[in-house]
Scaffold this motif. Structure first.
Motif, mmCIF file in Angstrom:
data_model
loop_
_atom_site.group_PDB
_atom_site.id
_atom_site.type_symbol
_atom_site.label_atom_id
_atom_site.label_comp_id
_atom_site.label_asym_id
_atom_site.label_seq_id
_atom_site.Cartn_x
_atom_site.Cartn_y
_atom_site.Cartn_z
ATOM 1 N N ALA A 34 0.936 -1.193 -0.026
ATOM 2 C CA ALA A 34 0.055 -0.001 0.028
ATOM 3 C C ALA A 34 0.972 1.317 0.211
ATOM 4 O O ALA A 34 0.356 2.183 -0.639
ATOM 5 C CB ALA A 34 -0.966 -0.021 1.292
ATOM 6 N N TYR A 35 1.925 1.332 0.599
ATOM 7 C CA TYR A 35 3.112 2.440 0.760
ATOM 8 C C TYR A 35 3.636 2.537 -0.588
ATOM 9 O O TYR A 35 3.681 3.778 -1.025
ATOM 10 C CB TYR A 35 4.075 2.306 1.739
ATOM 11 C CG TYR A 35 3.140 2.259 3.291
ATOM 12 C CD1 TYR A 35 2.991 3.596 3.681
ATOM 13 C CD2 TYR A 35 3.139 1.081 3.964
ATOM 14 C CE1 TYR A 35 2.146 3.560 5.094
ATOM 15 C CE2 TYR A 35 2.366 1.150 5.319
ATOM 16 C CZ TYR A 35 1.989 2.417 5.565
ATOM 17 O OH TYR A 35 1.420 2.428 7.018
ATOM 18 N N LEU A 36 4.051 1.615 -1.473
ATOM 19 C CA LEU A 36 4.431 1.498 -2.653
ATOM 20 C C LEU A 36 3.358 2.241 -3.477
ATOM 21 O O LEU A 36 3.804 3.049 -4.500
ATOM 22 C CB LEU A 36 4.980 0.142 -3.356
ATOM 23 C CG LEU A 36 5.322 0.240 -4.704
ATOM 24 C CD1 LEU A 36 6.519 0.957 -4.715
ATOM 25 C CD2 LEU A 36 5.821 -1.344 -5.078
ATOM 26 N N SER A 37 2.219 1.748 -3.517
ATOM 27 C CA SER A 37 1.339 2.328 -4.259
ATOM 28 C C SER A 37 0.924 3.810 -4.072
ATOM 29 O O SER A 37 0.701 4.451 -5.033
ATOM 30 C CB SER A 37 -0.162 1.507 -4.236
ATOM 31 O OG SER A 37 -0.010 0.144 -4.362
ATOM 32 N N ARG A 38 0.845 3.965 -2.876
ATOM 33 C CA ARG A 38 0.555 5.565 -2.590
ATOM 34 C C ARG A 38 1.939 6.607 -3.179
ATOM 35 O O ARG A 38 1.720 7.502 -3.402
ATOM 36 C CB ARG A 38 0.320 5.743 -1.134
ATOM 37 C CG ARG A 38 -1.050 5.115 -0.735
ATOM 38 C CD ARG A 38 -0.806 4.963 0.669
ATOM 39 N NE ARG A 38 -0.906 6.283 1.473
ATOM 40 C CZ ARG A 38 -0.851 6.274 2.743
ATOM 41 N NH1 ARG A 38 -0.676 5.214 3.572
ATOM 42 N NH2 ARG A 38 -0.628 7.515 3.413
ATOM 43 N N SER A 39 3.174 5.898 -2.945
ATOM 44 C CA SER A 39 4.304 6.458 -3.336
ATOM 45 C C SER A 39 4.144 6.681 -5.092
ATOM 46 O O SER A 39 4.603 7.839 -5.272
ATOM 47 C CB SER A 39 5.433 5.817 -2.997
ATOM 48 O OG SER A 39 5.790 5.650 -1.435
ATOM 49 N N ILE A 40 3.749 5.690 -5.596
ATOM 50 C CA ILE A 40 3.758 5.654 -6.966
ATOM 51 C C ILE A 40 2.669 6.999 -7.639
ATOM 52 O O ILE A 40 2.857 7.730 -8.419
ATOM 53 C CB ILE A 40 3.177 4.629 -7.789
ATOM 54 C CG1 ILE A 40 4.291 3.403 -7.592
ATOM 55 C CG2 ILE A 40 2.854 4.437 -9.259
ATOM 56 C CD1 ILE A 40 4.139 1.949 -7.897
ATOM 57 N N GLY A 41 1.463 6.757 -6.713
ATOM 58 C CA GLY A 41 0.595 7.833 -6.959
ATOM 59 C C GLY A 41 0.874 9.334 -6.616
ATOM 60 O O GLY A 41 0.221 9.995 -7.168
ATOM 61 N N ALA A 42 1.864 9.354 -5.744
ATOM 62 C CA ALA A 42 2.254 10.624 -5.557
ATOM 63 C C ALA A 42 3.307 11.275 -6.500
ATOM 64 O O ALA A 42 3.679 12.600 -6.646
ATOM 65 C CB ALA A 42 3.040 10.679 -4.143
ATOM 66 N N LEU A 43 3.723 10.354 -7.445
ATOM 67 C CA LEU A 43 4.640 11.061 -8.746
ATOM 68 C C LEU A 43 4.037 11.431 -9.773
ATOM 69 O O LEU A 43 3.647 10.496 -10.731
ATOM 70 C CB LEU A 43 5.553 9.874 -9.030
ATOM 71 C CG LEU A 43 6.656 9.534 -7.892
ATOM 72 C CD1 LEU A 43 7.393 8.112 -8.180
ATOM 73 C CD2 LEU A 43 7.528 10.697 -7.410
ATOM 74 N N ALA A 44 3.261 12.482 -9.990
ATOM 75 C CA ALA A 44 2.390 12.730 -11.227
ATOM 76 C C ALA A 44 3.152 12.937 -12.433
ATOM 77 O O ALA A 44 2.487 12.645 -13.572
ATOM 78 C CB ALA A 44 1.791 14.253 -10.794
ATOM 79 N N ASP A 45 4.585 12.968 -12.592
ATOM 80 C CA ASP A 45 5.092 13.034 -13.768
ATOM 81 C C ASP A 45 5.877 11.589 -14.282
ATOM 82 O O ASP A 45 6.707 11.525 -15.014
ATOM 83 C CB ASP A 45 6.164 14.054 -13.881
ATOM 84 C CG ASP A 45 5.450 15.397 -13.727
ATOM 85 O OD1 ASP A 45 4.271 15.539 -14.189
ATOM 86 O OD2 ASP A 45 6.044 16.302 -12.921
#
Length: 215
Positions: free
Chosen positions: A126-137
């Motif tokens: 879940a933390y990996l998914s949220r980190s990916i989601g925080a990278l808009a570019d």
């Protein structure tokens, strides 16, 4: 701007890892001994995903791939290809900065024998998914090793069976998502045994750089 999405310092989601963390805090109170935060900025187009913090590496220093042999090759290569600037000094305060690049681990806490269980990998996804989601570019993701490859695919909503791991592989997952590259992990074991050579690692980053220059 940092993009970190990390577990709390005293996360108890994985009892085995929490017990190991407490034991290491007692044995080495001057170490970080906490879930390791991501490194990089939210504007990064390249995300590198490792397996888990090394006991005497990131678990000690508090920064991914910092303080052990894996970091030597990784940061040297990032500097060579313009994804980092400064000098890698094996410590979190060495002044090294990432450029258009971010680094996270699939599992944020150091596991015994450097081997997280499937349950621990799933608990931290879940933390990996949220980190990916925080990278808009985000345009490119690099998985270091098969475990990182498989959990990264799941975090991106893709089936691991559809995209088999292979060193140097490039996977076009879907039009709106990042392109996935694979590399053998830059661990001391892999480099000492010749599973991964400096040239092999550089070839992966040359492909990534070429990919980013096309977008």
């Amino acid at each position: 701007m940092p993009f970190d999405v990390s577990p709390p310092r005293d996360c108890e989601a994985c009892p085995r890892l929490a017990a190991y963390r407490r034991a290491n805090r007692s044995a080495h109170p001057d170490w970080s001994n906490a879930p390791v935060e991501s490194f990089g900025a939210a504007s990064a187009r390249l995300l590198i995903v490792g397996l888990a913090p090394g006991l005497r590496g990131a678990n000690r220093t508090g920064r991914p791939f910092t303080g052990d042999a894996a970091g030597e090759l990784l940061y040297e290569t990032l500097i060579r290809f313009g994804f980092a600037s400064g000098v890698y000094g094996r410590r979190a305060d060495d002044g090294l900065e990432l450029v258009d690049c971010a680094i996270v681990n699939a599992v944020r806490c150091a596991p015994p024998q450097n081997k997280p269980t499937p349950q621990e990998i799933a608990a931290c996804r879940a933390y990996l998914s949220r980190s990916i989601g925080a990278l808009a570019d985000l345009k490119v993701a690099l998985a270091l090793g098969r475990v990182a490859h498989e959990t990264l695919l799941r975090a991106l909503g893709a089936r691991a069976a559809d995209f088999p791991f292979a060193h140097g592989a490039r996977h076009a997952l879907k039009a709106e998502g990042p392109t996935l590259f694979d590399s053998y992990h830059c661990s001391r074991y892999n480099t000492n045994t010749g599973v991964l050579t400096d040239a092999m690692f550089r070839d992966v980053f040359a492909s990534i750089r070429a990919d980013l220059e096309r977008v």
